[in-house]
Design an enzyme around this catalytic site. Structure first.
Site, PDB file in Angstrom:
ATOM      1  N   GLY A 170       5.827  28.623  10.983  1.00  0.00           N
ATOM      2  CA  GLY A 170       6.406  28.664  12.312  1.00  0.00           C
ATOM      3  C   GLY A 170       7.056  29.991  12.652  1.00  0.00           C
ATOM      4  O   GLY A 170       6.986  30.460  13.792  1.00  0.00           O
ATOM      5  N   ARG A 195      -3.960  27.409   7.490  1.00  0.00           N
ATOM      6  CA  ARG A 195      -2.749  27.796   8.216  1.00  0.00           C
ATOM      7  C   ARG A 195      -2.899  29.186   8.822  1.00  0.00           C
ATOM      8  O   ARG A 195      -2.500  29.423   9.967  1.00  0.00           O
ATOM      9  CB  ARG A 195      -1.533  27.747   7.283  1.00  0.00           C
ATOM     10  CG  ARG A 195      -1.128  26.337   6.898  1.00  0.00           C
ATOM     11  CD  ARG A 195       0.147  26.325   6.064  1.00  0.00           C
ATOM     12  NE  ARG A 195       1.303  26.763   6.819  1.00  0.00           N
ATOM     13  CZ  ARG A 195       2.012  25.976   7.630  1.00  0.00           C
ATOM     14  NH1 ARG A 195       1.651  24.723   7.816  1.00  0.00           N
ATOM     15  NH2 ARG A 195       3.075  26.437   8.254  1.00  0.00           N
ATOM     16  N   SER A 242      24.674  29.387   9.069  1.00  0.00           N
ATOM     17  CA  SER A 242      24.714  28.997  10.483  1.00  0.00           C
ATOM     18  C   SER A 242      25.963  28.204  10.857  1.00  0.00           C
ATOM     19  O   SER A 242      26.503  28.402  11.952  1.00  0.00           O
ATOM     20  CB  SER A 242      23.445  28.212  10.846  1.00  0.00           C
ATOM     21  OG  SER A 242      22.315  29.056  10.833  1.00  0.00           O
ATOM     22  N   ASP A 292      13.475  32.040  18.461  1.00  0.00           N
ATOM     23  CA  ASP A 292      13.103  33.059  17.476  1.00  0.00           C
ATOM     24  C   ASP A 292      12.368  34.219  18.134  1.00  0.00           C
ATOM     25  O   ASP A 292      12.489  35.369  17.697  1.00  0.00           O
ATOM     26  CB  ASP A 292      12.207  32.465  16.390  1.00  0.00           C
ATOM     27  CG  ASP A 292      12.978  31.688  15.337  1.00  0.00           C
ATOM     28  OD1 ASP A 292      14.191  31.940  15.182  1.00  0.00           O
ATOM     29  OD2 ASP A 292      12.364  30.836  14.670  1.00  0.00           O
ATOM     30  N   LYS A 336       9.438  23.648  11.548  1.00  0.00           N
ATOM     31  CA  LYS A 336       9.314  24.195  12.896  1.00  0.00           C
ATOM     32  C   LYS A 336       8.062  23.720  13.633  1.00  0.00           C
ATOM     33  O   LYS A 336       8.046  23.653  14.867  1.00  0.00           O
ATOM     34  CB  LYS A 336       9.344  25.727  12.850  1.00  0.00           C
ATOM     35  CG  LYS A 336      10.706  26.285  12.450  1.00  0.00           C
ATOM     36  CD  LYS A 336      10.724  27.803  12.481  1.00  0.00           C
ATOM     37  CE  LYS A 336      12.089  28.349  12.100  1.00  0.00           C
ATOM     38  NZ  LYS A 336      12.150  29.823  12.167  1.00  0.00           N
ATOM     39  N   ASN A 389      12.226  26.015  17.118  1.00  0.00           N
ATOM     40  CA  ASN A 389      13.385  26.264  16.260  1.00  0.00           C
ATOM     41  C   ASN A 389      14.667  25.742  16.892  1.00  0.00           C
ATOM     42  O   ASN A 389      15.731  25.836  16.296  1.00  0.00           O
ATOM     43  CB  ASN A 389      13.520  27.761  15.937  1.00  0.00           C
ATOM     44  CG  ASN A 389      14.205  28.530  17.051  1.00  0.00           C
ATOM     45  OD1 ASN A 389      13.913  28.322  18.240  1.00  0.00           O
ATOM     46  ND2 ASN A 389      15.108  29.419  16.698  1.00  0.00           N
TER      47      ASN A 389
END
Length: 285
Positions: free
Chosen positions: A130, A156, A17, A102, A66, A87
């Protein structure tokens, strides 16, 4: 003043990134830097709070934070609120606003890179974090007929399923399976689309070189989308392609969602071609 932005996550050794945003800022004429902020969980709150400083545009947020950053923000916009995952953090007039780019990034890459229309299709999501929340929301909005959420942690998985069920439209069914059970195997065999929302296979990680599933479990006519982008191809993408399935990695999604982040932070449109070139050079380098 040179502004600052960065990536919050742990670990971050694989991230390209900074290279993508260096090119994006230069192309847009923005005086800003982008750093990798490898953040341990016990200092996450302090890292987020620091973004309130005058010199910060905001931050990107990746695994495993996230969902954890949500209560640390002043507010969240629609996609982040709906998915329950952030994000992107934007510093706006002293407040920290959570976004989720995203969702749009995945939707664009699924269409442009994978050439896949999810309307009426059966989809399997590997993972329940996330990223899976964002992908699930994108598939709900695209009109998928069935969305299977697969994970190893029951609570989750249940959380993602319940949040997606609240958003479903007529014609879309949300279901779940635990990793490796009979429902999981049937779902994979019948899936039109399989999306890896886990970090398994990421270069430099403890799972480098691994695939989250045996590609033999995937139908030859399925499309596979791996959110992992480094290495390229990922072990899952390579194995799926060898089996004859169509498969793409997550590089396009990474760049498309980053372009949305640039717009949120600076108000300027991103040069996606420049960002893709920088991303590919960083991976090759």
């Amino acid at each position: 003043m040179t502004m600052r932005a960065g990536l919050i996550g742990h670990p971050l050794g694989h991230s390209i990134s900074p290279a993508i945003f260096a090119a994006a800022f230069a192309a847009a004429g923005v005086d800003a830097t982008y750093e990798a902020w490898d953040t341990e969980p016990d200092v996450l709150a302090a890292r987020v709070e620091a973004l309130r400083g005058d010199g910060f545009l905001g931050a990107s947020v990746t695994i495993p934070f996230k969902e954890a950053v949500v209560p640390m923000l002043d507010t969240t916009e629609a996609a982040a609120k709906t998915s329950g995952a952030v994000n992107t953090i934007a510093h706006q007039d002293g407040k920290l606003v959570g976004h989720n780019t995203d969702v749009a990034g995945f939707a664009r890459s699924l269409k442009d890179d994978a050439g896949f229309d999810a309307s009426g299709k059966r989809c399997v999501l590997l993972g329940a974090g996330g990223a899976a929340r964002a992908v699930g929301l994108a598939l709900v909005e695209a009109g998928a007929s069935v969305i299977y959420v697969v994970g190893r942690q029951p609570r989750r998985v249940e959380g993602v399923v319940l949040s997606l069920k609240a958003l479903t439209r007529p014609g879309t069914t949300i279901s779940w399976a635990y990793w490796g059970d009979g429902s999981f195997l049937r779902a994979l065999a019948e899936a039109d689309l399989v999306v890896n929302c886990t970090p398994v296979g990421t270069a430099g990680s403890s799972t480098a070189g691994q695939s989250p599933i045996d590609a033999k479990l995937i139908g030859e006519n399925s499309t596979v989308f791996d959110l992992v982008y480094n290495p390229s191809p990922t072990p899952l993408v390579a194995a799926a392609q060898a089996r004859g399935a169509k498969a793409v990695g997550g590089l396009g999604m990474l760049v498309y969602q980053a372009a949305e982040q640039l717009k949120l932070w600076t108000g300027k449109d991103a040069d996606v071609a420049v960002m893709l070139k920088a991303a590919n050079e960083a991976l090759a380098g």
